[in-house]
Design a protein around this motif. Structure first.
Motif, mmCIF file in Angstrom:
data_model
loop_
_atom_site.group_PDB
_atom_site.id
_atom_site.type_symbol
_atom_site.label_atom_id
_atom_site.label_comp_id
_atom_site.label_asym_id
_atom_site.label_seq_id
_atom_site.Cartn_x
_atom_site.Cartn_y
_atom_site.Cartn_z
ATOM 1 N N ASP A 2 -5.918 75.856 55.928
ATOM 2 C CA ASP A 2 -6.279 74.697 55.115
ATOM 3 C C ASP A 2 -7.737 74.337 55.415
ATOM 4 O OD1 ASP A 2 -6.646 72.221 53.927
ATOM 5 O OD2 ASP A 2 -4.705 71.441 54.546
ATOM 6 N N ARG A 4 -9.586 72.034 54.228
ATOM 7 C CA ARG A 4 -9.852 70.599 54.408
ATOM 8 C C ARG A 4 -9.666 70.209 55.871
ATOM 9 N NH1 ARG A 4 -5.998 69.415 49.489
ATOM 10 N NH2 ARG A 4 -4.837 70.688 50.939
ATOM 11 N N ARG A 5 -8.580 70.681 56.472
ATOM 12 C CA ARG A 5 -8.331 70.363 57.886
ATOM 13 C C ARG A 5 -9.353 71.034 58.787
ATOM 14 N NH1 ARG A 5 -2.234 71.645 58.652
ATOM 15 N NH2 ARG A 5 -2.921 71.669 60.805
ATOM 16 N N GLY A 8 -12.609 69.168 58.537
ATOM 17 C CA GLY A 8 -12.420 67.872 59.190
ATOM 18 C C GLY A 8 -12.437 67.974 60.703
ATOM 19 N N TYR A 35 -14.791 57.517 54.022
ATOM 20 C CA TYR A 35 -14.825 58.918 53.601
ATOM 21 C C TYR A 35 -14.830 59.830 54.823
ATOM 22 C CZ TYR A 35 -15.998 63.297 51.433
ATOM 23 O OH TYR A 35 -15.959 64.618 51.030
ATOM 24 N N LEU A 39 -12.045 62.546 55.772
ATOM 25 C CA LEU A 39 -12.475 63.935 55.926
ATOM 26 C C LEU A 39 -11.989 64.495 57.252
ATOM 27 C CD1 LEU A 39 -14.415 66.168 54.658
ATOM 28 C CD2 LEU A 39 -16.066 65.312 56.309
ATOM 29 N N GLY A 42 -8.500 65.514 57.357
ATOM 30 C CA GLY A 42 -8.116 66.587 56.442
ATOM 31 C C GLY A 42 -7.593 66.081 55.116
ATOM 32 N N GLN A 43 -7.887 64.838 54.782
ATOM 33 C CA GLN A 43 -7.394 64.235 53.553
ATOM 34 C C GLN A 43 -8.388 64.319 52.409
ATOM 35 O OE1 GLN A 43 -6.663 60.316 55.110
ATOM 36 N NE2 GLN A 43 -4.606 60.837 55.798
ATOM 37 N N ARG A 44 -9.585 64.765 52.682
ATOM 38 C CA ARG A 44 -10.625 64.875 51.658
ATOM 39 C C ARG A 44 -10.916 66.336 51.389
ATOM 40 N NH1 ARG A 44 -12.098 60.008 49.188
ATOM 41 N NH2 ARG A 44 -11.698 58.377 50.703
ATOM 42 N N ASN A 45 -11.359 66.607 50.186
ATOM 43 C CA ASN A 45 -11.702 67.967 49.795
ATOM 44 C C ASN A 45 -13.212 68.024 49.574
ATOM 45 O OD1 ASN A 45 -11.391 70.601 49.061
ATOM 46 N ND2 ASN A 45 -10.694 70.165 46.990
ATOM 47 N N PRO A 46 -13.984 68.310 50.626
ATOM 48 C CA PRO A 46 -15.444 68.243 50.503
ATOM 49 C C PRO A 46 -16.004 69.355 49.620
ATOM 50 C CG PRO A 46 -14.851 69.183 52.610
ATOM 51 C CD PRO A 46 -13.565 68.735 51.957
ATOM 52 N N THR A 47 -17.022 68.993 48.869
ATOM 53 C CA THR A 47 -17.723 69.982 48.046
ATOM 54 C C THR A 47 -18.721 70.742 48.912
ATOM 55 O OG1 THR A 47 -19.538 68.503 47.467
ATOM 56 C CG2 THR A 47 -17.574 68.437 46.039
#
Length: 77
Positions: A2, A4-5, A8, A35, A39, A42-47
């Motif tokens: 994952d 995101r994790r 993060g 934010y 992040l 692991g709850q945000r999906n960074p660009t």
């Protein structure tokens, strides 16, 4: 894995190693403390742009935010 994790965890590790609070990282990066918190959980999906800007704020190469850590390697096996 994952991503995101992974990102993060890397942001959290690097930020703490530099003795920086979430508030300070938010101030430097321009992202909100909420934010940054999301992040790191692991709850945000960074660009790609977000990862780049965070790397500048943390003064590390952007690839450091994408590198798998020991937990990621174990999870793959």
């Amino acid at each position: 894995m994952d991503m995101r994790r992974l990102v993060g965890r890397n942001v959290l590790r690097i930020r703490k190693n530099k003795g920086m609070t979430q508030e300070k990282l938010a101030e430097i990066s321009g992202f909100s403390q909420q934010y940054i918190s999301g992040l790191e959980k692991g709850q945000r999906n960074p660009t790609v742009v977000t990862i780049y800007e965070l790397s500048i704020a943390l003064d590390v190469d952007y690839l450091e935010l994408l590198k798998p850590d020991a937990r990621s390697k174990i999870a793959k096996e």
